[in-house]
Write a protein that holds these residues in place. Sequence first.
Motif, PDB file in Angstrom:
ATOM      1  N   ARG A  53      36.049  46.708  45.224  1.00 34.21           N
ATOM      2  CA  ARG A  53      35.713  47.181  43.867  1.00 34.21           C
ATOM      3  C   ARG A  53      36.793  48.119  43.344  1.00 34.21           C
ATOM      4  NH1 ARG A  53      30.694  47.636  45.878  1.00 34.21           N
ATOM      5  NH2 ARG A  53      30.876  49.873  46.208  1.00 34.21           N
ATOM      6  N   ARG A  54      37.208  49.063  44.189  1.00 32.15           N
ATOM      7  CA  ARG A  54      38.259  50.014  43.769  1.00 32.15           C
ATOM      8  C   ARG A  54      39.550  49.273  43.463  1.00 32.15           C
ATOM      9  NH1 ARG A  54      36.915  54.819  41.732  1.00 32.15           N
ATOM     10  NH2 ARG A  54      35.301  55.741  42.990  1.00 32.15           N
ATOM     11  N   LEU A  55      39.891  48.299  44.290  1.00 31.21           N
ATOM     12  CA  LEU A  55      41.114  47.534  44.070  1.00 31.21           C
ATOM     13  C   LEU A  55      41.055  46.795  42.739  1.00 31.21           C
ATOM     14  CD1 LEU A  55      43.860  46.749  45.267  1.00 31.21           C
ATOM     15  CD2 LEU A  55      42.720  44.799  46.339  1.00 31.21           C
ATOM     16  N   GLU A  56      39.922  46.220  42.416  1.00 33.36           N
ATOM     17  CA  GLU A  56      39.766  45.526  41.129  1.00 33.36           C
ATOM     18  C   GLU A  56      39.946  46.495  39.962  1.00 33.36           C
ATOM     19  OE1 GLU A  56      39.767  42.289  40.450  1.00 33.36           O
ATOM     20  OE2 GLU A  56      40.053  42.062  42.606  1.00 33.36           O
ATOM     21  N   GLN A  57      39.437  47.719  40.108  1.00 26.34           N
ATOM     22  CA  GLN A  57      39.614  48.725  39.058  1.00 26.34           C
ATOM     23  C   GLN A  57      41.095  49.085  38.902  1.00 26.34           C
ATOM     24  OE1 GLN A  57      37.012  51.782  40.535  1.00 26.34           O
ATOM     25  NE2 GLN A  57      35.175  50.871  39.614  1.00 26.34           N
ATOM     26  N   LEU A  58      41.796  49.213  40.024  1.00 23.70           N
ATOM     27  CA  LEU A  58      43.224  49.523  39.970  1.00 23.70           C
ATOM     28  C   LEU A  58      44.013  48.369  39.361  1.00 23.70           C
ATOM     29  CD1 LEU A  58      43.641  51.303  43.429  1.00 23.70           C
ATOM     30  CD2 LEU A  58      43.722  52.377  41.164  1.00 23.70           C
ATOM     31  N   LYS A  59      43.609  47.144  39.660  1.00 26.70           N
ATOM     32  CA  LYS A  59      44.252  45.978  39.048  1.00 26.70           C
ATOM     33  C   LYS A  59      44.021  45.985  37.537  1.00 26.70           C
ATOM     34  CE  LYS A  59      43.913  42.747  42.943  1.00 26.70           C
ATOM     35  NZ  LYS A  59      43.321  41.451  43.387  1.00 26.70           N
ATOM     36  N   ALA A  60      42.773  46.228  37.135  1.00 24.93           N
ATOM     37  CA  ALA A  60      42.419  46.217  35.712  1.00 24.93           C
ATOM     38  C   ALA A  60      43.170  47.285  34.938  1.00 24.93           C
ATOM     39  CB  ALA A  60      40.912  46.408  35.542  1.00 24.93           C
ATOM     40  N   SER A  61      43.467  48.410  35.586  1.00 25.51           N
ATOM     41  CA  SER A  61      44.189  49.485  34.907  1.00 25.51           C
ATOM     42  C   SER A  61      45.705  49.295  34.977  1.00 25.51           C
ATOM     43  CB  SER A  61      43.805  50.844  35.491  1.00 25.51           C
ATOM     44  OG  SER A  61      44.296  50.967  36.823  1.00 25.51           O
ATOM     45  N   GLY A  62      46.149  48.200  35.625  1.00 20.65           N
ATOM     46  CA  GLY A  62      47.578  47.904  35.695  1.00 20.65           C
ATOM     47  C   GLY A  62      48.325  48.683  36.756  1.00 20.65           C
ATOM     48  N   GLN A  63      47.623  49.360  37.650  1.00 21.28           N
ATOM     49  CA  GLN A  63      48.285  50.158  38.687  1.00 21.28           C
ATOM     50  C   GLN A  63      48.630  49.343  39.927  1.00 21.28           C
ATOM     51  OE1 GLN A  63      46.656  54.208  39.346  1.00 21.28           O
ATOM     52  NE2 GLN A  63      45.061  53.550  37.918  1.00 21.28           N
ATOM     53  N   VAL A  64      47.953  48.213  40.104  1.00 23.00           N
ATOM     54  CA  VAL A  64      48.127  47.393  41.297  1.00 23.00           C
ATOM     55  C   VAL A  64      48.360  45.954  40.875  1.00 23.00           C
ATOM     56  CG1 VAL A  64      46.880  46.484  43.313  1.00 23.00           C
ATOM     57  CG2 VAL A  64      46.744  48.902  42.775  1.00 23.00           C
ATOM     58  N   ASP A  65      49.230  45.282  41.607  1.00 23.86           N
ATOM     59  CA  ASP A  65      49.531  43.876  41.352  1.00 23.86           C
ATOM     60  C   ASP A  65      48.248  43.049  41.435  1.00 23.86           C
ATOM     61  OD1 ASP A  65      50.354  41.164  41.583  1.00 23.86           O
ATOM     62  OD2 ASP A  65      52.268  41.789  42.430  1.00 23.86           O
ATOM     63  N   ARG A  66      48.026  42.236  40.433  1.00 24.61           N
ATOM     64  CA  ARG A  66      46.802  41.423  40.377  1.00 24.61           C
ATOM     65  C   ARG A  66      46.732  40.397  41.509  1.00 24.61           C
ATOM     66  NH1 ARG A  66      43.536  42.102  36.229  1.00 24.61           N
ATOM     67  NH2 ARG A  66      44.242  43.169  34.369  1.00 24.61           N
ATOM     68  N   ALA A  67      47.865  40.068  42.122  1.00 21.64           N
ATOM     69  CA  ALA A  67      47.896  39.058  43.181  1.00 21.64           C
ATOM     70  C   ALA A  67      47.505  39.625  44.553  1.00 21.64           C
ATOM     71  CB  ALA A  67      49.285  38.433  43.252  1.00 21.64           C
ATOM     72  N   ILE A  68      47.335  40.933  44.659  1.00 19.92           N
ATOM     73  CA  ILE A  68      47.011  41.543  45.955  1.00 19.92           C
ATOM     74  C   ILE A  68      45.660  41.043  46.453  1.00 19.92           C
ATOM     75  CG2 ILE A  68      46.473  43.715  47.147  1.00 19.92           C
ATOM     76  CD1 ILE A  68      49.393  43.552  46.541  1.00 19.92           C
ATOM     77  N   ASN A  69      45.659  40.523  47.659  1.00 18.86           N
ATOM     78  CA  ASN A  69      44.439  40.063  48.316  1.00 18.86           C
ATOM     79  C   ASN A  69      43.686  41.295  48.828  1.00 18.86           C
ATOM     80  OD1 ASN A  69      42.659  39.325  50.483  1.00 18.86           O
ATOM     81  ND2 ASN A  69      43.800  37.431  50.796  1.00 18.86           N
ATOM     82  N   PRO A  70      42.427  41.480  48.447  1.00 17.00           N
ATOM     83  CA  PRO A  70      41.694  42.680  48.861  1.00 17.00           C
ATOM     84  C   PRO A  70      41.569  42.833  50.375  1.00 17.00           C
ATOM     85  CG  PRO A  70      40.363  41.349  47.349  1.00 17.00           C
ATOM     86  CD  PRO A  70      41.647  40.625  47.562  1.00 17.00           C
ATOM     87  N   ASP A  71      41.434  41.726  51.100  1.00 21.67           N
ATOM     88  CA  ASP A  71      41.328  41.834  52.556  1.00 21.67           C
ATOM     89  C   ASP A  71      42.659  42.231  53.191  1.00 21.67           C
ATOM     90  OD1 ASP A  71      38.569  41.354  52.956  1.00 21.67           O
ATOM     91  OD2 ASP A  71      38.876  39.203  52.694  1.00 21.67           O
ATOM     92  N   VAL A  72      43.754  41.749  52.637  1.00 22.35           N
ATOM     93  CA  VAL A  72      45.080  42.144  53.133  1.00 22.35           C
ATOM     94  C   VAL A  72      45.300  43.631  52.865  1.00 22.35           C
ATOM     95  CG1 VAL A  72      47.572  41.837  52.816  1.00 22.35           C
ATOM     96  CG2 VAL A  72      46.075  39.835  52.959  1.00 22.35           C
ATOM     97  N   ALA A  73      44.956  44.067  51.658  1.00 26.16           N
ATOM     98  CA  ALA A  73      45.108  45.485  51.308  1.00 26.16           C
ATOM     99  C   ALA A  73      44.260  46.360  52.235  1.00 26.16           C
ATOM    100  CB  ALA A  73      44.720  45.718  49.852  1.00 26.16           C
ATOM    101  N   ARG A  74      43.026  45.927  52.504  1.00 30.49           N
ATOM    102  CA  ARG A  74      42.133  46.700  53.373  1.00 30.49           C
ATOM    103  C   ARG A  74      42.698  46.800  54.791  1.00 30.49           C
ATOM    104  NH1 ARG A  74      37.129  45.394  56.595  1.00 30.49           N
ATOM    105  NH2 ARG A  74      37.770  43.258  56.299  1.00 30.49           N
ATOM    106  N   MET A  75      43.216  45.685  55.314  1.00 28.36           N
ATOM    107  CA  MET A  75      43.774  45.720  56.673  1.00 28.36           C
ATOM    108  C   MET A  75      44.995  46.620  56.749  1.00 28.36           C
ATOM    109  SD  MET A  75      43.271  41.943  58.187  1.00 28.36           S
ATOM    110  CE  MET A  75      41.735  41.086  57.880  1.00 28.36           C
ATOM    111  N   ALA A  76      45.829  46.592  55.715  1.00 27.27           N
ATOM    112  CA  ALA A  76      46.988  47.487  55.692  1.00 27.27           C
ATOM    113  C   ALA A  76      46.530  48.937  55.660  1.00 27.27           C
ATOM    114  CB  ALA A  76      47.867  47.169  54.472  1.00 27.27           C
ATOM    115  N   PHE A  77      45.543  49.219  54.824  1.00 32.40           N
ATOM    116  CA  PHE A  77      45.018  50.572  54.682  1.00 32.40           C
ATOM    117  C   PHE A  77      44.406  51.063  55.991  1.00 32.40           C
ATOM    118  CE2 PHE A  77      42.352  53.961  53.088  1.00 32.40           C
ATOM    119  CZ  PHE A  77      43.085  54.476  52.038  1.00 32.40           C
ATOM    120  N   VAL A  78      43.570  50.227  56.603  1.00 32.38           N
ATOM    121  CA  VAL A  78      42.923  50.597  57.866  1.00 32.38           C
ATOM    122  C   VAL A  78      43.966  50.788  58.964  1.00 32.38           C
ATOM    123  CG1 VAL A  78      41.356  49.768  59.683  1.00 32.38           C
ATOM    124  CG2 VAL A  78      40.688  49.593  57.287  1.00 32.38           C
ATOM    125  N   SER A  79      44.977  49.934  58.988  1.00 34.42           N
ATOM    126  CA  SER A  79      46.036  50.067  59.996  1.00 34.42           C
ATOM    127  C   SER A  79      46.765  51.395  59.864  1.00 34.42           C
ATOM    128  CB  SER A  79      47.037  48.916  59.870  1.00 34.42           C
ATOM    129  OG  SER A  79      46.413  47.690  60.126  1.00 34.42           O
TER     130      SER A  79
END
Length: 135
Positions: free
Chosen positions: A62-88
């Motif tokens: 949900r947070r990632l979608e909000q960041l995408k909608a506000s133009g802060q994050v690339d719309r192509a970012i896969n939420p599961d990939v982002a989560r795994m990077a963050f958790v790592s």
Amino acid sequence: MLDSDTLSEVGGFADYLRLYYDTMRKHPEFPKLILKVLALNHGPGRRFILQLLERGRSGGARRLEQLKASGQVDRAINPDVARMAFVSLAMMPMLLKDIFEEQMGGQMDEAFINELATLNGKLLAAGMAAAQAGV
């Protein structure tokens, strides 16, 4: 943290990581407990950890979608990939804390944790940055 405004901007990645690192530094048994529970692959503790991870997955998406909608994050970012990077970036320094401290010959004190959170926050923000027009 997922329910707070901390992650309403990509600059909040560092703040989130700083709080996580500080909490885990004060409670070093917690990250190890999570891995032990998951390694056993059964029991009520596993269900609890999986529920926490799923809450993080849905809240993070949900947070990632909000960041995408506000133009802060690339719309192509896969939420599961982002989560795994963050958790790592969050968990590995705490899971390997003893080894890192031995190699460094010093403690991962508050100043070190702040520096690590700042760098990892910047890495996440840069890695997920929205593509610039004309680039």
